[in-house]
Structure formats: structure tokens, C-alpha cells
Design a protein around this motif. Structure first.
Motif, short mmCIF file in Angstrom:
data_model
loop_
_atom_site.label_atom_id
_atom_site.label_comp_id
_atom_site.label_asym_id
_atom_site.label_seq_id
_atom_site.Cartn_x
_atom_site.Cartn_y
_atom_site.Cartn_z
N LEU A 1 43.23 37.68 37.83
CA LEU A 1 43.07 38.74 38.95
C LEU A 1 41.73 38.53 39.59
CD1 LEU A 1 44.59 41.85 37.39
CD2 LEU A 1 45.65 40.48 39.21
N ASN A 2 40.85 37.72 38.88
CA ASN A 2 39.54 37.62 39.38
C ASN A 2 39.25 36.32 40.47
OD1 ASN A 2 37.96 39.74 38.40
ND2 ASN A 2 38.26 38.87 36.42
N LEU A 3 40.39 35.89 40.76
CA LEU A 3 40.53 34.77 41.92
C LEU A 3 39.40 35.07 43.04
CD1 LEU A 3 41.48 32.17 43.28
CD2 LEU A 3 43.50 33.56 43.99
N GLY A 4 38.62 34.43 43.11
CA GLY A 4 37.42 34.52 44.35
C GLY A 4 36.42 35.41 43.98
N HIS A 5 36.45 36.14 42.74
CA HIS A 5 35.30 37.22 42.31
C HIS A 5 34.21 36.46 41.93
CE1 HIS A 5 38.72 39.69 43.22
NE2 HIS A 5 38.22 40.88 42.68
N THR A 6 34.13 35.33 41.05
CA THR A 6 33.04 34.79 40.63
C THR A 6 32.01 34.65 41.80
OG1 THR A 6 34.07 33.86 38.58
CG2 THR A 6 31.76 32.82 38.99
N PHE A 7 32.56 33.72 42.89
CA PHE A 7 31.86 33.39 43.81
C PHE A 7 31.57 34.73 44.88
CE2 PHE A 7 34.14 29.24 43.19
CZ PHE A 7 33.39 28.95 42.51
N GLY A 8 32.60 35.54 45.02
CA GLY A 8 32.55 36.80 45.70
C GLY A 8 31.46 37.68 45.21
N HIS A 9 31.42 38.06 44.05
CA HIS A 9 30.21 38.86 43.40
C HIS A 9 29.18 38.51 43.71
CE1 HIS A 9 33.11 41.22 40.18
NE2 HIS A 9 33.46 41.62 41.57
N ALA A 10 28.93 37.07 43.48
CA ALA A 10 27.47 36.51 43.72
C ALA A 10 27.18 36.63 45.42
CB ALA A 10 27.69 34.74 43.54
N HIS B 1 35.34 40.95 51.47
CA HIS B 1 34.63 39.98 52.33
C HIS B 1 34.06 38.88 51.53
CE1 HIS B 1 35.65 42.90 55.39
NE2 HIS B 1 35.23 41.83 56.42
N GLY B 2 33.36 39.44 50.23
CA GLY B 2 33.08 38.44 49.49
C GLY B 2 34.16 37.78 48.63
N VAL B 3 35.20 38.46 48.33
CA VAL B 3 36.27 37.92 47.74
C VAL B 3 37.09 36.73 48.46
CG1 VAL B 3 38.49 38.22 46.69
CG2 VAL B 3 36.61 39.80 46.01
N ALA B 4 37.16 36.88 49.81
CA ALA B 4 37.95 36.14 50.78
C ALA B 4 36.91 34.95 50.79
CB ALA B 4 37.86 36.86 52.06
N ALA B 5 35.59 34.88 50.83
CA ALA B 5 34.86 33.66 51.05
C ALA B 5 34.99 32.92 49.71
CB ALA B 5 33.60 34.04 51.27
N GLY B 6 34.91 33.79 48.47
CA GLY B 6 35.19 33.09 47.30
C GLY B 6 36.61 32.49 47.05
#
Ligand code: GLY
Length: 355
Positions: A237-246, A259-264
Motif C-alpha cells: 500500500l506504500n506504492l509511491g510513498h517512499t519517494f512521495g514522502h521525500a 501529489h507526492g505519491v503521484a510523482a513517487g
């Protein structure tokens, strides 16, 4: 109205319908009988919706107290958490009383964490008022606050007793905040359902809101049933979240969560293609779907800065961080990498045009 029954350490219903705010009292009464209810909300949601919730709770015979904090991610910190705890104590809230989290993800996470630690745990219910909270953060029992080093670094698992999702509240969301939820919805599609992904790829989110919330929550229900404590499958469920949170953190939260999750997610897809895990068609579909929904497909922050922020990711175990990478639309895999490999891995995947 649709109902999803979540089976975790406690079982509860997620009620999805229009106008449910006015039924809060009777819906709560059907599952619990607290004397006092402590509504926790932010100033924006307070002015829009708390009167209806309070009126409904009072009409069902509950005593209501209310705590209002300033809206926004900046409030999701230990100080505001302790202010909420002091408020509960000053008002002599006891273990037979109930916290009511009324609002978006920040409110749900923080009110839920307060409920988890106050008196070592009292019951709470979630009333999500954003698309993002409706399909993700209000379900599954993750609660928490941000620390200076990163998002959600302090928290607890506490399942709510009930989730009341009145999606009429989403009529007042700005396009930007609605798009935050769309990003999480696309995530569920990429993870588990090509049919759901297609709805976003045809920009149908607003037209089919009830069905889409139902489908997303059902996917989350299944994942939480298998791995409530986030030790295995739930990490998907954290797809996109590691980069998104950063990205969120590097922008000082000027870039919102979805928006962060989308980019991630787009960065993860291009990384997966580079590693031979997915094909270019999958990457193009994800990028096109994000663009159609006015979401970003990349970032200007450097790979080194993103990798540095990823050090504070919750999924880090020692030197290893587990990335979530798409295999195709509807299927993803966990991909553990050494922290020192991340910058090199994503360096040429940060933007759509970079590969
Ligand atoms: N938002 C991710 C999870 O609930 O596991």
C-alpha cells in the motif's frame, strides 16, 4: 449506501453514502454507547461540517466536547498531539468514552493516535471528509504524527470502531485536494485492479465516487485482513510513498501527500522498467493516467536529496529499504534495496522525459 466489513484485530463497518453525517449519532449508537464523545477536527472542517455531527450526536443522547486545531500537515506534530491529550484529560474523558475523528488524513491520524495512547487506549471512530482519507487513511488502523526527521515516524495501530464516510463532504474539496485522493485511488488500481485503474484513466472519479470508494476500501480491507501490522503484504500500500514522502518533506509540505505519491508512483514505474520488472507500456499508462488527472509524473528534487530523505522511511530495516515496484497494471512487488543504491537507481527515473 454501501458497507465494507473490515476484519482485523477488531471488526468494524465502513459505511459509504451521501448525507451520513446527519446519522452519526444513530450509527454510533448501533455499535457503542459512550457517555461522552470528543470530536477532534480542524478549523476548516469545523466550519463546514462539525455542527451537523455535533447535532446528530446530541440528538442521540451523547454528551459532546470538541477540540479544533489549525488545518494542514504542519499541525500533525507531537505538540498538537499532546494538546489533544491534555484536552481529553481536562475534560475527564474516560475509557468508556469515545474520540470522533472528523476530517482528512491529518485529523484521522492524529485523533486516532491520541485515542491509542490516552489512558493506554480508548475507542474512536473515523469520519473522513476528504477523498484521500475515505479510501486510505481512515481504514486499517494506522495512526500517528510526523517527527522532524520524517512523516508518520511516531504512531500506533488502533482500528476504529466504525468509519462513516459521507462522500457529500467531498463536494467542498478543492481540485488540488480531490486530486490527492485520485492519486491514492490510482495507486489501488496499479496494485490490485486494472478495472479500477481504467476508471481513473477515463477520469471517472467524480462520476462514480461511491463505487470507487467502495472498491478502494475493499482492496484495503483484503490487504489489512492478511497483514494488519504491516510486516509483509501491507507494505504494498506504500506504492509511491517512499519517494512521495521525500518529495513532500523536501518541499516543506508545499507539495501535498497525493501529489507526492503521484510523482513517487511514476518514479517507481520508470525504475521498475529500468530493472526489467515492467514494460514501457505500463509506464506510459501510469504517466498518462496521472497527467489526465492533473497529477505530477516527476520531480525536480535531486536523486541524492530524495535518497537522503528515504533514510527516514518507516519501511527501512537496517540498511535495507523496501521499494514497491509495479509489474503491470494490477500487480506490484516488494523490492528490497540497500540504502546506498537508491540514488543511483532512481537518478535517471525522476522525470518522464529523463528516460
Ligand atoms: N496507507 C497505507 C496503509 O494503511 O498501510
Amino acid at each position: 449506501m454501501r458497507t465494507v466489513r473490515v476484519k482485523a484485530s477488531t471488526e468494524y463497518d465502513v459505511l459509504i453514502g451521501r448525507g451520513l453525517l446527519d446519522e452519526t449519532g444513530e450509527r454510533l449508537k448501533a455499535v457503542a454507547c459512550p457517555k461522552k464523545t470528543a470530536v477532534i477536527t480542524d478549523d476548516r472542517v469545523n466550519s463546514l461540517y462539525s455542527e451537523r455531527v455535533v447535532k446528530s450526536l446530541e440528538a442521540s443522547g451523547f454528551e459532546v466536547i470538541k477540540y479544533v486545531f489549525k488545518n494542514g500537515e504542519a499541525s500533525k506534530n507531537p505538540q498538537v498531539l499532546f494538546d489533544i491529550l491534555e484536552f481529553l484529560a481536562e475534560n475527564q474523558v474516560t475509557r468508556s468514552d469515545m474520540v470522533v475523528a472528523l476530517g482528512g488524513g491529518v485529523t484521522g491520524d492524529m485523533a486516532g493516535f491520541a485515542a491509542a495512547v490516552y489512558l493506554r487506549g480508548i475507542d474512536f471512530i473515523q469520519i473522513p471528509t476528504t477523498f484521500l482519507a475515505a479510501i486510505d487513511s481512515s481504514v486499517g488502523g494506522k495512526t500517528g504524527v510526523d517527527l522532524k526527521a520524517g512523516k508518520n515516524l511516531a504512531g500506533a495501530f488502533l482500528q476504529p470502531r466504525l468509519v462513516i464516510c459521507d462522500y457529500e463532504t467531498m463536494d467542498t474539496l478543492s481540485e488540488e485536494f480531490f486530486a490527492d485522493g485520485v492519486a491514492e485511488g490510482i495507486k489501488y488500481g496499479v496494485l490490485a485492479s486494472e478495472a479500477l485503474f481504467e476508471k481513473f484513466a477515463e477520469k471517472k472519479a467524480k462520476d462514480e465516487l461511491e463505487d470507487i470508494i467502495y472498491e478502494c476500501v475493499s482492496i484495503k480491507r483484503d490487504v489489512v485482513f492478511e497483514d494488519e501490522l504491516d510486516k509483509g503484504k501491507r507494505q504494498l500500500l506504500n506504492l509511491g510513498h517512499t519517494f512521495g514522502h521525500a518529495i513532500e518533506k523536501l518541499s516543506s509540505f508545499g507539495i501535498t501527500h497525493g501529489h507526492g505519491v503521484a510523482a513517487g508512483m511514476a518514479i517507481a514505474a520508470r525504475t521498475a522498467e529500468k530493472l526489467g520488472i515492467c514494460d514501457n507500456d505500463t509506464v506510459k499508462k501510469i504517466e498518462a493516467c496521472l497527467e489526465l488527472n492533473e497529477l505530477p509524473t516527476g520531480t525536480d528534487f535531486s536523486a541524492e536529496d530524495i535518497a537522503e530523505c528515504a533514510m527516514a522511511d518507516k519501511k527501512r530495516r537496517g540498511d535495507m529499504i523496501t521499494l514497491i515496484l509495479p509489474e503491470r497494471i494490477g500487480s506490484c512487488r516488494l523490492y528490497p534495496v540497500n540504502k546506498d543504491e537508491i540514488a543511483g537507481l532512481i537518478g535517471d527515473c525522476l522525470k518522464k522525459e529523463s528516460r
